[in-house]
Design an enzyme around this catalytic site. Structure first.
Site, PDB file in Angstrom:
ATOM      1  N   MET A 249       0.831  -1.206   0.000  1.00 23.47           N
ATOM      2  CA  MET A 249       0.000   0.000   0.000  1.00 23.47           C
ATOM      3  C   MET A 249       0.870   1.263   0.000  1.00 23.47           C
ATOM      4  O   MET A 249       2.070   1.213  -0.194  1.00 23.47           O
ATOM      5  CB  MET A 249      -0.952  -0.056   1.186  1.00 23.47           C
ATOM      6  N   ASN A 253       7.013   8.739   2.789  1.00 19.94           N
ATOM      7  CA  ASN A 253       8.370   8.397   3.173  1.00 19.94           C
ATOM      8  C   ASN A 253       9.246   9.620   3.396  1.00 19.94           C
ATOM      9  O   ASN A 253       9.250  10.558   2.596  1.00 19.94           O
ATOM     10  CB  ASN A 253       8.988   7.514   2.089  1.00 19.94           C
ATOM     11  N   ARG A 281       4.777   6.770  -6.648  1.00 18.89           N
ATOM     12  CA  ARG A 281       5.019   5.407  -6.193  1.00 18.89           C
ATOM     13  C   ARG A 281       5.026   5.377  -4.677  1.00 18.89           C
ATOM     14  O   ARG A 281       5.300   6.391  -4.018  1.00 18.89           O
ATOM     15  CB  ARG A 281       6.332   4.863  -6.758  1.00 18.89           C
ATOM     16  N   CYS A 282       4.771   4.217  -4.125  1.00 17.35           N
ATOM     17  CA  CYS A 282       4.633   4.094  -2.676  1.00 17.35           C
ATOM     18  C   CYS A 282       5.951   4.338  -1.957  1.00 17.35           C
ATOM     19  O   CYS A 282       5.968   4.665  -0.772  1.00 17.35           O
ATOM     20  CB  CYS A 282       4.063   2.729  -2.309  1.00 17.35           C
ATOM     21  N   THR A 283       7.072   4.180  -2.665  1.00 16.65           N
ATOM     22  CA  THR A 283       8.386   4.377  -2.046  1.00 16.65           C
ATOM     23  C   THR A 283       8.953   5.769  -2.319  1.00 16.65           C
ATOM     24  O   THR A 283      10.125   6.025  -2.029  1.00 16.65           O
ATOM     25  CB  THR A 283       9.374   3.325  -2.566  1.00 16.65           C
TER      26      THR A 283
END
Length: 362
Positions: A249, A253, A281-283
């Site tokens: 999910m 960050n 993006r999730c990162t």
């Protein structure tokens, strides 16, 4: 306009109704990639039924022989790498150097999963009874429902699909509405590699199609990549239905930079983390926390480097950052910039929609 169909039981299967959606190039909204079906419960049922029937034979194939098919898939991904990179860039915007990396991850995963089919070890333990033995061995789960986001349309599905196939499971895959063409190619590659009919199925559609897949009683596992909000709902339903689930999910960050850090390396990390995949993006690096001693110098260096990023159509070799995926996402970003300004934030670079050059077509 090219018409695409669901891939069910080894065949392109026209929808039983006429409801469709359009796949559009985010770098040029006049470029229509194709028309895809908005799958109904009937189509989901058909795909799951095909996967259920195929499971009976696929799960009994010796694992190393399944690995041979996955190894061939890796070879085909390698052969079609440049072609598939261009297809991905056209439908979801990432520059070619990023989509080439996306496909390389699928290649690596295919070879890794193929090798792991020779290491699906069981376990034995001493028994306290002289006429008994203790052992365990791995068995496939069944039909897996795979639902993924658009930003890594080959890499992320490969992480879920290829190991599941290696272990003897069958798949019903629902890709994002923003990257369906890549899923079509994924099916072509697995078919050419020798994947039997029904083992891998692709159904297109919106969130309702994903919901039908989650709710289907014959689907034993859900693998999901997407928003935290949707992932929580899937986790709740899988808990209630006693299904296994794997969730990737969203994230918020932070990158922390201290005075003793290699500041050039840290700067490169911020640039790639924040602007790779256009930050979608999730990162992604969405927060930057700097020590007071380096704050001003680091921000000034970041501004300089950021102004040098080449925006444009990802299909052009010089482009370093492509467009956001769709108008809805663009409006969301504009809204957040507005909130930040209203709360007193200073926008040190950008903050407005770029409309020069390639960006005028978005």
């Amino acid at each position: 306009m090219q018409q695409f169909h669901n891939y069910i039981n080894g065949s392109l299967t026209p929808s039983s109704h006429g409801n469709t959606f359009i796949n559009i190039n985010p770098a040029d909204t006049n470029d229509i990639i194709g028309q895809f079906p908005l799958s109904s419960k009937q189509e989901i049922d058909l795909a799951v039924d095909s996967a259920t029937k195929a499971f009976a034979s696929w799960s009994k194939i010796p694992a190393p022989k399944r690995g041979d098919i996955l190894r061939k898939a890796g070879d085909i991904f390698t052969r079609r790498k440049d072609e598939l990179s261009a297809i991905m860039t056209r439908e979801m915007g990432k520059p070619l150097f990023e989509t080439l990396g996306d496909i390389q991850e699928a290649i690596d995963t295919a070879y890794y999963a193929a090798t792991e089919t020779r290491r699906l070890f069981g376990y034995t333990a001493p028994s306290e009874m002289d006429n008994k033995m203790n052992m365990s061995f791995r068995t496939p789960i069944g039909v897996c429902g795979i639902i993924t986001a658009w930003n890594f349309p080959i890499a992320v599905p490969s992480w879920k699909i290829l190991p599941a196939l290696a272990c003897g499971n069958t798949i019903v895959f629902k890709p994002s509405e923003d990257s369906p063409h890549s899923a079509h190619i994924f099916a072509e590659i697995l078919e050419e590699a020798g994947c039997p009919p029904g083992v891998f199925n692709v159904i297109y559609g919106d969130g309702s199609a994903g919901s039908f897949l989650v709710e289907h009683p014959s689907v034993k596992l859900i693998g999901f990549t997407g928003s935290t909000q949707t992932g929580k709902k899937i986790a709740e339903r899988c808990g209630g239905l006693n299904k296994k689930c794997s969730l990737e999910m969203g994230g918020k960050n932070a990158q922390i930079v201290m005075p003793d850090a290699n500041l050039e390396l840290a700067l490169d990390g911020v640039l790639w983390g924040a602007f790779g995949t256009t930050g979608q993006r999730c990162t992604a690096t969405s927060r930057l926390i700097l020590h007071a001693d380096i704050y001003d110098s680091f921000i000034n260096a970041l501004i300089t480097k950021t102004t040098q990023i080449k925006l444009g159509n990802g299909a052009h070799a010089t482009t370093q950052m492509g467009p956001v995926i769709n108008v809805k996402q663009l409006e969301k970003i504009i809204h957040y910039v507005s909130i930040a300004r209203s709360e007193g934030a200073t926008c040190v670079i950008g903050g407005d929609v770029e409309i020069a050059g390639d960006c005028s077509k978005i």
